[in-house]
Write an enzyme that holds these catalytic residues in place. Structure first.
Site, mmCIF file in Angstrom:
data_model
loop_
_atom_site.group_PDB
_atom_site.id
_atom_site.type_symbol
_atom_site.label_atom_id
_atom_site.label_comp_id
_atom_site.label_asym_id
_atom_site.label_seq_id
_atom_site.Cartn_x
_atom_site.Cartn_y
_atom_site.Cartn_z
ATOM 1 C CB SER A 197 14.514 46.954 28.380
ATOM 2 O OG SER A 197 15.498 45.954 28.502
ATOM 3 C CB SER A 236 18.051 43.952 29.506
ATOM 4 O OG SER A 236 17.967 43.554 28.166
ATOM 5 C CE LYS A 289 21.241 45.791 19.298
ATOM 6 N NZ LYS A 289 20.612 44.532 18.875
ATOM 7 C CG ASN A 310 24.924 42.613 21.728
ATOM 8 O OD1 ASN A 310 26.114 42.314 21.720
ATOM 9 N ND2 ASN A 310 23.994 41.804 22.201
ATOM 10 C CG ASP A 328 22.314 41.029 19.024
ATOM 11 O OD1 ASP A 328 21.801 40.797 20.133
ATOM 12 O OD2 ASP A 328 22.320 42.175 18.512
ATOM 13 N N GLY A 334 14.598 42.271 6.908
ATOM 14 C CA GLY A 334 15.356 43.286 7.630
ATOM 15 C C GLY A 334 16.785 43.364 7.123
ATOM 16 N N GLY A 342 21.023 46.092 12.141
ATOM 17 C CA GLY A 342 22.029 45.428 12.964
ATOM 18 C C GLY A 342 21.639 43.995 13.319
ATOM 19 C CB ALA A 343 18.499 42.507 14.565
ATOM 20 C CE1 TYR A 392 13.174 42.256 23.562
ATOM 21 C CE2 TYR A 392 11.564 42.024 25.324
ATOM 22 C CZ TYR A 392 12.607 42.707 24.747
ATOM 23 O OH TYR A 392 13.092 43.838 25.351
HETATM 24 P P1 ATR Z 1 18.047 46.510 14.592
HETATM 25 O O1 ATR Z 1 19.316 46.783 15.337
HETATM 26 O O2 ATR Z 1 16.951 45.978 15.453
HETATM 27 O O3 ATR Z 1 18.254 45.684 13.366
HETATM 28 P P2 ATR Z 1 17.848 48.778 12.860
HETATM 29 O O4 ATR Z 1 19.295 48.686 12.522
HETATM 30 O O5 ATR Z 1 17.241 50.120 13.077
HETATM 31 O O6 ATR Z 1 17.509 47.946 14.134
HETATM 32 O O7 ATR Z 1 17.048 48.017 11.676
HETATM 33 C C1 ATR Z 1 15.669 47.918 11.668
HETATM 34 C C2 ATR Z 1 15.214 47.081 10.473
HETATM 35 O O8 ATR Z 1 13.781 46.999 10.500
HETATM 36 C C3 ATR Z 1 15.561 47.703 9.132
HETATM 37 O O9 ATR Z 1 15.769 46.682 8.209
HETATM 38 C C4 ATR Z 1 14.299 48.489 8.790
HETATM 39 O O10 ATR Z 1 14.062 48.684 7.422
HETATM 40 P P3 ATR Z 1 14.643 49.973 6.650
HETATM 41 O O11 ATR Z 1 16.019 49.586 6.231
HETATM 42 O O12 ATR Z 1 13.722 50.160 5.525
HETATM 43 O O13 ATR Z 1 14.601 51.105 7.622
HETATM 44 C C5 ATR Z 1 13.236 47.566 9.315
HETATM 45 N N1 ATR Z 1 12.017 48.310 9.622
HETATM 46 C C6 ATR Z 1 11.838 49.237 10.591
HETATM 47 N N2 ATR Z 1 10.566 49.697 10.582
HETATM 48 C C7 ATR Z 1 9.930 49.042 9.566
HETATM 49 C C8 ATR Z 1 8.609 49.075 9.029
HETATM 50 N N3 ATR Z 1 7.672 49.875 9.535
HETATM 51 N N4 ATR Z 1 8.324 48.286 7.988
HETATM 52 C C9 ATR Z 1 9.268 47.475 7.449
HETATM 53 N N5 ATR Z 1 10.544 47.384 7.915
HETATM 54 C C10 ATR Z 1 10.859 48.161 8.952
#
Ligand code: ATR
Length: 282
Positions: free
Chosen positions: A20, A22, A71, A92, A107, A131, A134-135, A229
């Site tokens: 990280s 941070s 998160k 966050n 965020d 995606g 959370g992000a 990042y």
């Molecule tokens: P964050 O807080 O960074 O958003 P998260 O809540 O775990 O972390 O969400 C991760 C996102 O990345 C999700 O949309 C996840 O898709 P799934 O809903 O199918 O799990 C996506 N993601 C994680 N790994 C992935 C991969 N190998 N290919 C495609 N999407 C992926």
């Protein structure tokens, strides 16, 4: 004794967070602003989350950031959360306000400030968001007030995208879900103005060589925003770079969300020139 008391502990709760940036960001802000805040990494296992959050009060820690994978879960261990956290379902930043733990989500500010500083506007644009975690939810929270023309949500797990659409459909009425494996996916990307990656695809190590889109779908008129990042230029952004599209690394949002957290903990405003220096030197 008093001078010791003025030293404040802040930090990050997450898992596998040794890489990280941070600590570097927050310790830099503290030193430039002459504040005695010290940022530490608290790399914990999932079964320890509740106790770790309790420890914030017990050990008089001023506050922490929360990152993957905590998160969402962290929300339920807090005394209070603001409206955004309720809507997004993810926190966050935790602030210890005289023994009461309050949750925030900077965020959203990170994405807002990044867009502003890069001159990116979303009004009447076709936006693709990869995606549904959370992000992505924080990005949607920001986009709900931007009058986008159409918003295309693409997530590996379809029902997670459907839940997000349901949670946001009162405030964004033009969310279209496109299946991850659908043939339409690349065409939708091709026809879009702004593409945002809120998945870990492209992140160093495991996902480094993966992009959520194909190079052929990118053109020079588009804006590509990555929330990853490390590396600065991901596979996804490298496609944009080759086509001379506008690209924005996740480092920008990382720094702005950090500034938001730092301001909540310290009640001090971080000046823009400090932020610029920080982004240049990271
Ligand atoms: P964050 O807080 O960074 O958003 P998260 O809540 O775990 O972390 O969400 C991760 C996102 O990345 C999700 O949309 C996840 O898709 P799934 O809903 O199918 O799990 C996506 N993601 C994680 N790994 C992935 C991969 N190998 N290919 C495609 N999407 C992926």
């Amino acid at each position: 004794m008093n001078s010791i008391k003025r030293e404040k502990i802040i930090g990050l709760i997450g898992q596998n967070i040794q890489g990280s940036l941070s600590p570097q960001i927050h310790n830099y802000l503290a030193s430039v602003m002459g504040l005695k805040y010290h940022y530490f990494l608290f790399d914990i296992e999932p079964f320890e989350l509740k106790k770790a959050i309790e420890a914030i009060k017990i050990m008089d820690i001023k506050g922490v950031n929360v990152t993957i994978p905590y998160k969402s879960e962290a929300v339920k261990y807090l005394d209070e959360v603001d409206e955004r956290v309720k809507k997004i379902g993810a926190v966050n930043t935790i602030v210890n306000e005289n023994g009461k733990l309050v949750g925030y989500n900077t965020d959203v500010d990170g994405f807002d400030e990044m867009s502003y500083s890069k001159g990116i506007t979303f009004k009447d644009k076709k936006v693709v968001l990869f995606g549904a975690g959370g992000a992505a939810r924080a990005v949607l929270y920001y986009l709900k007030d931007q009058n986008v023309d159409q918003l295309y949500l693409i997530n590996r797990t379809l029902n997670k995208a459907e839940t997000v659409k349901k949670d946001f459909n009162k405030v964004i009425d033009n969310i279209n879900i496109i299946e991850w494996t659908s043939e339409k996916k690349e065409q939708v990307v091709k026809d879009s103005d702004i593409i945002i990656n809120a998945t870990p695809l492209g992140m160093e190590n495991e996902y480094q060589d993966i992009s959520p889109v194909k190079s052929e779908s990118i053109n020079e008129e588009q804006v590509l925003i990555d929330l990853v990042y490390k590396p600065r230029v991901t596979k996804f952004l490298s496609f944009g770079q080759k086509k001379k599209a506008k690209i924005v690394s996740g480092i920008e949002m990382l720094v702005y969300q950090a500034v938001g957290s730092f301001e909540l903990w310290t009640n001090q405003e971080v000046e823009y020139h400090v932020i610029d220096e920080l982004i240049k030197n990271l």
